[in-house]
Design an enzyme around this catalytic site. Sequence first.
Site, short mmCIF file in Angstrom:
data_model
loop_
_atom_site.label_atom_id
_atom_site.label_comp_id
_atom_site.label_asym_id
_atom_site.label_seq_id
_atom_site.Cartn_x
_atom_site.Cartn_y
_atom_site.Cartn_z
N THR A 87 0.57 1.12 9.19
CA THR A 87 -0.19 2.42 9.31
C THR A 87 -1.48 2.32 9.64
OG1 THR A 87 -0.14 2.60 6.93
CG2 THR A 87 1.43 3.93 8.02
N HIS A 112 11.85 -0.11 3.82
CA HIS A 112 10.40 -0.22 4.43
C HIS A 112 10.18 -1.92 4.48
CE1 HIS A 112 8.01 3.16 3.68
NE2 HIS A 112 8.94 3.64 2.87
#
Length: 834
Positions: free
Chosen positions: A666, A366
């Site tokens: 996101t 990530h």
Amino acid sequence: MAITIPRNMAEEKTSAEVLGHDFCHHLYYSQGKIGRTASLYDIHMAASRTVRDRILHRWMNTVHHLVSDDFRVVAYLSAEFLIGPQMSNNLLCLGLTEAARQGLSNNGFDLDAVISQEIEPGLGNGGLGRLAACYLDSLASLDIPAIGYGIHYEFGLFSQAIADGWQVEQADRWLRMGSPWELLRPDMAYEVGFGGHTTAYTDGQGRYSVRWEPAQVIRGMACDLPIPGYQSQLTIPLRLWRAEAVEAFDLATYNTGDYMGAVLGKIKSENVTKVLYPVDEMEAGKRLRLMQQFFFVSCSLQDMLRIHLLKGKTPEAFNETYAVQLNDTHPAVAVAELMRLLVDTHGLAWEQAWETTRKAFAFTNHTLLPEAMERWPVGMFGKLLPRHLEIIYEINRRFLDEVRAMRTGDEDLVSRLSLIDESGERYVRMAHLACVGSHAINGVASLHTELLKSTVLKDFHALWPDKILNVTNGVTPRRWVALSNPRLAALLDESLGTEWIREWEATSSRLAAYAGDAGFRARWREIKQANKFSLAKVAKERTGMDIDPASLFDIQVKRIHEYKRQHLNVLHIVSRYLKLKNEPHADVPPRTFIFAGKAAPSYFMAKLIIRLITGVSVALEKDKATRDRLKVAFLPNFNVGLGQIIYPAANLSEQISLAGKEASGTGNMKFMMNGALTIGTLDGANVEILDAVGEQDFFLFGLDAHEVAKAKAAGYSPRGCFDNDPILREALGLISSGFFSDGDGSLFQPLVDSLLHRDEYMLLADFGSYCACQERVDAAWRDQDAWSASSIRNVAGSGRFSSDRAIREYCRNIWDVEPMASLGDEVSFRDCAA
Ligand SMILES: *Cc1c(COP(=O)(O)O)cnc(C)c1O
């Protein structure tokens, strides 16, 4: 003997009358209250229990199939799940919203009041935890057999208040009133060891074996949250582990008169899951954090192995039952723990155990930020997990032998790939452990994956060219459109048909045709306007400020971090203010800049950025000449619930991180799905958003990742930008003057100095391009009709950012798992009799 209850009982219990009746039943029998004496809390508990009852049938049936059928199950391991408020989502999934509203109303109660009473479980920091929650929603909605495993933190992420412009943290006591959705399973518990020592011995068959004798043992108890899918047959368990003492009370100590000492063990054990570390993109390096990670990983693997063996399978076939996804390196110690369980506990040969392990695990990376790469000092690791350190050494020895065999003589490469960093103090590199122990590694946006291949994981990529894949993140259209934007949802129902909720990827593009329809655009604008009005109301309640829904809502909400560059946004706002002061009659469309986000409590610079935003907000509010055209609001305590109000109200989405720093983002996708236009750099998934909508519907600015790397390699210094840009000098000068800090010229000096001397995130390099781009935004905003068309095309292009698309890719490319065929309805209330 079966109880005689109609087979389709679940359906019959969905009418408003029966819901209302069952609500009263729970109010009376679970809460011990009647209508007159019930508090909002009682009503909320009784209503939630009534809804939970409707979930249980599908849940029990799902669990029955998970433990008895022979198909591969996804186990999603994540230290964080930011699931947000449950009531409204569960009602949406069950299709019961209106019936529940009516059923409560029949008894004189209001569903919205009940919903507003809910405390959301803040069991995550930000994007990573929210991603895990979106993925559970998609797994359940797509009928993929799955289970989520995580940590039952007693205190989730702190709640944020603002006092004198500063962030103040308050404990998140989300369980103080209990959680109505949880099912606690005190009898489903596993023991987890820490510390102690290992002894080698030869077993009965003459094999070298190792026994680990831990110094401390903690019990992990399962707390299950049901995650229903949208109109699907599945409800998947989110199983969170809570730490408990094996012995709650030490009688021997008590008998010596040491009353406090007698409960010390209990307190120490429970500490393991007491609190979520409030750090995002930053390594804490704390012993307790490693304990948390190992604790939940060990409980989860023991649970999986138990179920696997229950099916009558052999330990080496573990990977046939489970596809285990490691959400970042937080659960990476699972690689060593599964090896320990297979070799030490179940007696498998190393080679066999290793094959099973690698086939079971896959790893999602990530981050590219060097400070966020998890590593543990070898000394600390070995004290806490002596057997696991030995196993990691053995994995490393075999792995490096392989490397040497493939690349003879390249000892530099060997030390770069090693699981142990030996460049100074020795560290265990968790990302390397995860890479070596997994059959697939994925990045979370195409740019991010390419950067992984060319930088952080370059050597791994050279070694295994097919192992690194991309799966671009996604968000669920259920929570982030259907639930958060009911006005838009109604228009989508009308124009696309209701299947958009399940098939966002396939249907959203059909909206593009409506961009040319003037009547549709007008309705689109009305919806956005109404959403802005709702946000203005919330802003008034939470800050006391009046914000004008007619102004352009320019919004940046996310964790506060220097790489995300909230302060670049502020620099532009200050320059805009100066322009309004210098040219009072300039034709500048009114804008409201809205910020929200939490800073890690130990991250001084991030907290100072919040102080700067609130300082600018207050100063601008005082200036009567400009305040109707330029306003700044900081909304405290950003969380999922607040996000559901904010994203649908945005005109402009700020995605302005330095190129190459944001893995995916996101928030950018949630804004897009709700019709905001993006101003952004070529970073993370912004690249794919731009690709989906085209340059005419995206405000692009700034250096790209390649240019950033080049500038850094050439010894970037911010000084040149500063000297060459009078607007930048004036803006920084106003901040330094104390104008935004009640005359205190020193308050923001650390921030200004860091920009002038290092500017690690290159704000000064992008400032000019950013301001010019913001002028293009002003120009575009002047043509409201064209803006609406662009907004419609953004929503139309957002199909690929559904988490359903992402989950389908994981299933196909990584897990080799398929949706379950129609499930038999095998377990129900009828089966209660023994
Ligand atoms: C989506 C979301 C995030 C992630 O936002 P980014 O802009 O991608 O950093 C963080 N926190 C909450 C509450 C969210 O809903």
